[in-house]
Design an enzyme around this catalytic site. Structure first.
Site, PDB file in Angstrom:
ATOM      1  N   HIS A   4       9.522   9.994 -20.409  1.00 28.76           N
ATOM      2  CA  HIS A   4       8.792   8.943 -19.708  1.00 28.76           C
ATOM      3  C   HIS A   4       9.229   8.810 -18.261  1.00 28.76           C
ATOM      4  O   HIS A   4      10.306   9.239 -17.876  1.00 28.76           O
ATOM      5  CB  HIS A   4       8.966   7.604 -20.427  1.00 28.76           C
ATOM      6  CG  HIS A   4      10.394   7.195 -20.593  1.00 28.76           C
ATOM      7  ND1 HIS A   4      11.033   6.393 -19.711  1.00 28.76           N
ATOM      8  CD2 HIS A   4      11.309   7.523 -21.536  1.00 28.76           C
ATOM      9  CE1 HIS A   4      12.286   6.206 -20.104  1.00 28.76           C
ATOM     10  NE2 HIS A   4      12.473   6.894 -21.194  1.00 28.76           N
ATOM     11  N   GLU A  24       3.965   8.279 -21.675  1.00 33.30           N
ATOM     12  CA  GLU A  24       4.099   6.974 -21.050  1.00 33.30           C
ATOM     13  C   GLU A  24       3.498   7.037 -19.652  1.00 33.30           C
ATOM     14  O   GLU A  24       3.715   7.985 -18.915  1.00 33.30           O
ATOM     15  CB  GLU A  24       5.566   6.576 -20.951  1.00 33.30           C
ATOM     16  CG  GLU A  24       5.757   5.245 -20.255  1.00 33.30           C
ATOM     17  CD  GLU A  24       7.211   4.896 -20.070  1.00 33.30           C
ATOM     18  OE1 GLU A  24       7.607   3.838 -20.553  1.00 33.30           O
ATOM     19  OE2 GLU A  24       7.932   5.683 -19.441  1.00 33.30           O
TER      20      GLU A  24
END
Length: 107
Positions: A4, A24
């Site tokens: 992420h 993400e």
């Protein structure tokens, strides 16, 4: 595990693994009502998600183009300082430092 927070770099990693079906997205728009590039204007063609999916470019490397206009060093650096830094990093890349004759290992 889902990588992420690094945009195109994480997306390439996620494409490489079949067991990583989600990504993400950090929304950096001040009002969070539109998707903006994670790196601002640093790349002219940074891939952005659309309708919940993202397609990555098939160009070499990460497939993005660095916008060089406006890039500058945050501090001045003389030619001598550049040469000295090059000498240090070239020596470190060889694995030998100073008068050592055996390679050193990085951690």
């Amino acid at each position: 595990v889902v990588p992420h927070g690094s945009s195109v770099y994480s997306y390439h990693l996620q494409y490489a693994f079949h067991n990583c079906p989600v990504a993400e997205l950090i929304n950096l728009h001040p009002t969070s009502d539109e998707v903006v590039p994670y790196f601002g204007g640093l790349f002219s063609d940074e891939p952005l998600p659309k309708d919940g999916f993202i397609d990555l470019p098939d160009r070499p490397g990460f497939g993005v183009t660095l916008v060089r206009d406006g890039l500058h060093r945050p501090w001045a650096r003389t030619a001598e300082e550049s040469a000295a830094q090059y000498a240090v990093t070239s020596q470190a890349d060889s694995g030998l430092v100073g008068d050592e004759t055996r390679p050193r290992m990085g951690i």
